[in-house]
Design a protein around this motif. Structure first.
Motif, PDB file in Angstrom:
ATOM      1  N   CYS A  11       0.661  -0.850  -0.044  1.00  0.00           N
ATOM      2  CA  CYS A  11       0.243  -0.152  -0.013  1.00  0.00           C
ATOM      3  C   CYS A  11       1.165   1.366  -0.387  1.00  0.00           C
ATOM      4  O   CYS A  11       2.334   1.129   0.515  1.00  0.00           O
ATOM      5  CB  CYS A  11      -0.576   0.188   1.166  1.00  0.00           C
ATOM      6  SG  CYS A  11      -2.170   1.994   1.579  1.00  0.00           S
ATOM      7  N   CYS A  14      -1.064   6.813   1.763  1.00  0.00           N
ATOM      8  CA  CYS A  14      -0.909   8.214   2.417  1.00  0.00           C
ATOM      9  C   CYS A  14       0.598   8.399   1.996  1.00  0.00           C
ATOM     10  O   CYS A  14       1.423   7.684   2.687  1.00  0.00           O
ATOM     11  CB  CYS A  14      -1.402   7.778   3.935  1.00  0.00           C
ATOM     12  SG  CYS A  14      -1.803   6.825   4.984  1.00  0.00           S
ATOM     13  N   CYS A 130      -6.319   4.230   6.821  1.00  0.00           N
ATOM     14  CA  CYS A 130      -5.790   3.130   6.892  1.00  0.00           C
ATOM     15  C   CYS A 130      -6.333   2.213   7.614  1.00  0.00           C
ATOM     16  O   CYS A 130      -6.930   0.631   7.561  1.00  0.00           O
ATOM     17  CB  CYS A 130      -4.750   2.678   8.226  1.00  0.00           C
ATOM     18  SG  CYS A 130      -3.172   1.264   7.446  1.00  0.00           S
TER      19      CYS A 130
HETATM   20  S1  SF4 Z   1      -0.792   3.847   7.173  1.00  0.00           S
HETATM   21 FE1  SF4 Z   1      -2.301   2.392   6.164  1.00  0.00          FE
HETATM   22  S2  SF4 Z   1      -3.455   2.572   4.342  1.00  0.00           S
HETATM   23 FE2  SF4 Z   1      -1.256   4.499   4.832  1.00  0.00          FE
HETATM   24  S3  SF4 Z   1      -0.123   4.299   3.538  1.00  0.00           S
HETATM   25 FE3  SF4 Z   1       0.352   2.629   5.141  1.00  0.00          FE
HETATM   26  S4  SF4 Z   1      -1.000   0.625   4.815  1.00  0.00           S
HETATM   27 FE4  SF4 Z   1      -1.642   2.205   3.235  1.00  0.00          FE
END
Ligand code: SF4
Length: 226
Positions: A11, A14, A130
């Motif tokens: 992911c 963010c 998240c």
């Molecule tokens: S905090 Fe969660 S939603 Fe944000 S980049 Fe990391 S894994 Fe992805």
């Protein structure tokens, strides 16, 4: 669960956290300069049919963000896994790397935010971005999950939206976080508050090994683990 773990690990939603986790992984702490940092989001760890969930805040910059396993390779994890070992929930008291042989029983550990944040402080927007990962993970272990230990106020607060999203349950009024506070409702796992296993709490004696032992004794009883 394996698909979810892989999705989480890739992911990049963010931007601030992506930049921070990768910067930490590139610059490293001197003591770990010969290691290759994970530098990515850290998925949950443990049983797919967990009866006990342990919900933390986020990976540590030089802990989970380095080793790739939650609470692994930092002082918080030292305290947590030693307590889990005493409680019979871990096969060894230490957690140093992803291939150290650690196995935990009937328990899954996850964080409200999956990337290491600067100063251990995710923004509300990052927390909310998240949150669906936590909700999906809880949905997967829902058939067996009986109790969630919330480590600290951030995790405690993150559980209520998850409860609404996954179980359709909401408390009648806000329940403040407290060490030893227990909230229970029909059709949902119990929520048990515990001070975070941070150095700030354990070095000062705010959270002692005896207090952690009591939390795990209660959690095991709530989970029906003898
Ligand atoms: S905090 Fe969660 S939603 Fe944000 S980049 Fe990391 S894994 Fe992805």
């Amino acid at each position: 669960m394996d698909r979810l773990d892989a999705e989480i690990a890739g992911c990049r939603r963010c931007p601030r956290l992506v930049a921070w986790r990768e910067q930490v992984a590139a610059t490293k702490r001197a003591a770990f300069r010969d290691e290759e940092y994970w530098g990515r989001p850290v998925p949950g760890f443990g049983a797919h049919d967990a009866r006990i969930g342990i919900l933390g805040l986020a990976p540590a910059a030089h802990g989970g963000n380095r080793t790739g396993r939650i609470f692994t390779g930092d002082r918080s994890g030292d305290v947590l896994f030693a307590a889990m070992h005493r409680a019979g929930l871990a096969n060894q008291p230490t957690s140093t790397s992803r291939d150290d042989g650690l196995a935990i029983t009937a328990t899954r550990i996850f964080a409200a935010v999956r990337c290491a944040p600067p100063d251990n402080k995710p923004t509300p927007a990052e927390r909310d971005t998240c949150a669906p990962y936590l909700h999906r993970e809880l949905a997967l272990i829902r058939p067996d999950l009986r109790v969630v230990i919330a480590l600290g106020g951030f995790a405690w607060a993150a559980f209520w939206p998850a409860l609404r999203a996954v179980y359709g349950v909401a408390p009648a009024r806000k329940v403040p976080f407290g060490h030893g506070t227990l909230w229970q409702a029909d059709g949902a796992p119990a929520l048990l508050g515990c001070y975070h296993v941070s150095q700030q709490n354990t070095f000062t004696g705010r959270l002692t090994p005896g207090m952690l032992d009591e939390v795990f004794t209660r959690a095991k009883a709530l989970a029906g683990i003898g």
